[in-house]
Motif scaffolding. Structure first.
Motif, PDB file in Angstrom:
ATOM      1  N   GLY A  28       0.807  -1.230   0.168  1.00 29.47           N
ATOM      2  CA  GLY A  28       0.029  -0.055  -0.127  1.00 29.47           C
ATOM      3  C   GLY A  28       0.947   1.203   0.142  1.00 29.47           C
ATOM      4  O   GLY A  28       0.683   2.258  -0.732  1.00 29.47           O
ATOM      5  N   TRP A  29       1.905   1.263   0.789  1.00 23.26           N
ATOM      6  CA  TRP A  29       3.071   2.472   0.972  1.00 23.26           C
ATOM      7  C   TRP A  29       3.396   2.667  -0.332  1.00 23.26           C
ATOM      8  O   TRP A  29       3.671   3.701  -1.104  1.00 23.26           O
ATOM      9  CB  TRP A  29       3.709   2.321   1.917  1.00 23.26           C
ATOM     10  CG  TRP A  29       4.685   3.484   2.240  1.00 23.26           C
ATOM     11  CD1 TRP A  29       5.859   3.773   1.838  1.00 23.26           C
ATOM     12  CD2 TRP A  29       4.209   4.941   2.563  1.00 23.26           C
ATOM     13  NE1 TRP A  29       6.367   4.937   2.064  1.00 23.26           N
ATOM     14  CE2 TRP A  29       5.422   5.569   2.682  1.00 23.26           C
ATOM     15  CE3 TRP A  29       3.254   5.275   3.483  1.00 23.26           C
ATOM     16  CZ2 TRP A  29       5.251   6.914   2.985  1.00 23.26           C
ATOM     17  CZ3 TRP A  29       3.018   6.699   3.734  1.00 23.26           C
ATOM     18  CH2 TRP A  29       4.233   7.351   3.542  1.00 23.26           C
ATOM     19  N   LEU A  31       2.558   1.629  -3.629  1.00 22.38           N
ATOM     20  CA  LEU A  31       1.743   2.285  -4.524  1.00 22.38           C
ATOM     21  C   LEU A  31       1.473   3.638  -4.327  1.00 22.38           C
ATOM     22  O   LEU A  31       1.219   4.323  -5.506  1.00 22.38           O
ATOM     23  CB  LEU A  31       0.527   1.398  -4.310  1.00 22.38           C
ATOM     24  CG  LEU A  31       0.210  -0.123  -4.928  1.00 22.38           C
ATOM     25  CD1 LEU A  31      -1.150  -0.967  -4.415  1.00 22.38           C
ATOM     26  CD2 LEU A  31       0.622   0.094  -6.343  1.00 22.38           C
ATOM     27  N   ALA A  32       1.493   4.109  -2.987  1.00 18.53           N
ATOM     28  CA  ALA A  32       1.194   5.575  -2.806  1.00 18.53           C
ATOM     29  C   ALA A  32       2.165   6.545  -2.918  1.00 18.53           C
ATOM     30  O   ALA A  32       2.461   7.573  -3.062  1.00 18.53           O
ATOM     31  CB  ALA A  32       0.757   5.705  -1.479  1.00 18.53           C
ATOM     32  N   ARG A  84      -3.505   8.439 -10.287  1.00 17.43           N
ATOM     33  CA  ARG A  84      -3.212   7.208  -9.769  1.00 17.43           C
ATOM     34  C   ARG A  84      -4.463   6.969  -9.039  1.00 17.43           C
ATOM     35  O   ARG A  84      -4.820   7.712  -8.295  1.00 17.43           O
ATOM     36  CB  ARG A  84      -1.901   7.039  -9.119  1.00 17.43           C
ATOM     37  CG  ARG A  84      -0.696   6.978 -10.144  1.00 17.43           C
ATOM     38  CD  ARG A  84       0.621   6.942  -9.231  1.00 17.43           C
ATOM     39  NE  ARG A  84       0.639   5.853  -8.387  1.00 17.43           N
ATOM     40  CZ  ARG A  84       0.753   4.681  -8.698  1.00 17.43           C
ATOM     41  NH1 ARG A  84       1.318   4.402 -10.127  1.00 17.43           N
ATOM     42  NH2 ARG A  84       1.025   3.422  -8.151  1.00 17.43           N
ATOM     43  N   GLY A  85      -4.574   5.624  -8.608  1.00 17.45           N
ATOM     44  CA  GLY A  85      -5.740   5.250  -7.852  1.00 17.45           C
ATOM     45  C   GLY A  85      -5.344   5.125  -6.351  1.00 17.45           C
ATOM     46  O   GLY A  85      -5.876   4.636  -5.766  1.00 17.45           O
ATOM     47  N   VAL A  86      -4.071   5.657  -6.075  1.00 18.58           N
ATOM     48  CA  VAL A  86      -3.714   5.613  -4.817  1.00 18.58           C
ATOM     49  C   VAL A  86      -2.902   6.728  -4.402  1.00 18.58           C
ATOM     50  O   VAL A  86      -2.305   7.399  -5.075  1.00 18.58           O
ATOM     51  CB  VAL A  86      -2.434   4.251  -4.712  1.00 18.58           C
ATOM     52  CG1 VAL A  86      -2.030   4.275  -3.143  1.00 18.58           C
ATOM     53  CG2 VAL A  86      -3.233   2.877  -5.100  1.00 18.58           C
ATOM     54  N   ARG A  87      -3.158   7.282  -3.037  1.00 16.77           N
ATOM     55  CA  ARG A  87      -2.797   8.610  -2.577  1.00 16.77           C
ATOM     56  C   ARG A  87      -2.022   8.412  -1.389  1.00 16.77           C
ATOM     57  O   ARG A  87      -2.348   7.590  -0.453  1.00 16.77           O
ATOM     58  CB  ARG A  87      -3.897   9.758  -2.160  1.00 16.77           C
ATOM     59  CG  ARG A  87      -4.564  10.053  -3.712  1.00 16.77           C
ATOM     60  CD  ARG A  87      -5.544  11.057  -3.138  1.00 16.77           C
ATOM     61  NE  ARG A  87      -6.240  11.657  -4.447  1.00 16.77           N
ATOM     62  CZ  ARG A  87      -7.494  11.964  -4.520  1.00 16.77           C
ATOM     63  NH1 ARG A  87      -8.197  12.145  -3.240  1.00 16.77           N
ATOM     64  NH2 ARG A  87      -8.158  12.339  -5.740  1.00 16.77           N
ATOM     65  N   ALA A  88      -1.135   9.285  -1.202  1.00 19.99           N
ATOM     66  CA  ALA A  88      -0.377   9.382   0.061  1.00 19.99           C
ATOM     67  C   ALA A  88      -0.983   9.810   1.288  1.00 19.99           C
ATOM     68  O   ALA A  88      -2.021  10.794   0.603  1.00 19.99           O
ATOM     69  CB  ALA A  88       1.186   9.724  -0.030  1.00 19.99           C
ATOM     70  N   PRO A  89      -0.950   9.724   2.489  1.00 19.23           N
ATOM     71  CA  PRO A  89      -1.367  10.597   3.450  1.00 19.23           C
ATOM     72  C   PRO A  89      -1.463  11.931   3.218  1.00 19.23           C
ATOM     73  O   PRO A  89      -0.491  12.208   2.631  1.00 19.23           O
ATOM     74  CB  PRO A  89      -0.775  10.148   4.768  1.00 19.23           C
ATOM     75  CG  PRO A  89      -0.109   8.510   4.294  1.00 19.23           C
ATOM     76  CD  PRO A  89       0.248   8.708   2.984  1.00 19.23           C
TER      77      PRO A  89
END
Lengths: 193, 101
Positions: A28-29, A31-32, A84-89
């Motif tokens: 997860g990390w 990807l983000a 992208r379909g993933v974002r960092a916090p």
């Protein structure tokens, strides 16, 4: 079923669940924080500037090149991260965005307004920017690029190298390209096979 | 009095494999779009929707639908309660392993 077999099965299942959870957390990390993209953009932009600087040396070719290329690189990276379909916090995203904007404005100001006063300034901005990215993204490969940039600036300044721009561009371009390859392979080990 | 068996610490909401995967994927606080979670965990739309509803009803995740240019996108993030539940689940699993060894 033998109770001992049952317990062993439970333990195996628990181990598998923990392993999967840890791998997915890492995934997860990763990807983000697709750091390979800005690394590739940096490598291509920096290496492509070498022939420009050589061919248009008399006409401040590198200055004009970076005036055009810096916004192009910033827009390309911004588009990539936004699509992208993933974002960092949120906190990490804000740090990265603010750093990117500061690098863009700082580099353009130095290239256009303070051209020739200290040629190392844009490289220092790049190195410090990558250091912030490395901390925000917890990325070792990005930290290596930051160290390569800052180390090359120090080395070139101390040795007063004749072709300082070419030396810096080659060092930074090759290190950024290598880091991007490492990141791509780590992002998807299947690519390495 | 004896310690409770480690399985007591397992929460059915989190323990289910796909839901544990969703929470683990979101563990670092990242926001992930519905389609990306579906692809990463190899779930169908309906299956993922069901698991997300269970997690959302337990307040372990929050989801936000974004509309604008292009198709609408649903972004999913983990909540503080979800983080705590995931950590508790992992601790219970580790305790289970330790008790058997």
């Amino acid at each position: 079923m033998n109770p001992a077999t049952n317990v062993n099965g439970d333990v195996e299942a628990a181990r598998r669940l923990i392993g999967d959870a840890e791998a997915l957390g890492e995934r997860g990390w990763r990807l983000a924080s697709p750091v390979w993209f800005p690394q590739i953009v940096t490598a291509l932009a920096v290496l492509a500037s070498v022939p420009v600087a050589l061919l248009l040396d008399q006409d401040n070719g590198a200055g004009w090149y970076w005036t055009v290329m810096t916004p192009v690189a910033a827009v390309a990276s911004g588009w990539f991260f936004a699509s992208r379909g993933v974002r960092a916090p949120d906190r990490v995203g804000l740090v990265v965005l603010a750093t990117g904007v500061a690098m863009l404005i700082g580099s353009l100001l130095v290239v256009r307004l303070a051209a020739g006063s200290w040629d190392m300034a844009p490289w220092l901005i790049l190195g410090m920017g990558f250091a912030v990215f490395a901390a925000a993204w917890r990325s070792v490969s990005t930290a290596v690029i930051a160290l390569a940039v800052l180390g090359a600036v120090v080395a070139v300044t101390l040795t007063d190298a004749a072709d300082s721009y070419l030396v810096l561009a080659l060092v930074v371009g090759v290190v950024a390209g290598g880091a991007a390859v490492v990141e791509l392979v780590r992002a998807d080990p299947a690519r390495a096979r | 009095m004896t310690d409770p068996h480690p399985t007591v610490g397992l929460d059915d909401t989190v323990h289910q494999r796909s839901r544990l995967g969703i929470l683990a994927l979101l563990r670092s606080g990242v926001g992930i779009e519905f389609a990306s979670i579906r692809n990463e965990l190899h779930l169908t739309d309906g299956n993922l929707n069901r698991h997300l509803k269970v997690l959302e009803d337990a307040a372990f995740i929050s989801s936000r639908r974004e509309t604008g240019r292009g198709r609408p996108r649903t972004w999913v993030t983990i909540t503080a309660a979800g983080q705590a539940a995931l950590e508790q689940e992992l601790a219970a699993l580790r305790a289970l392993i330790a008790a058997a060894e």
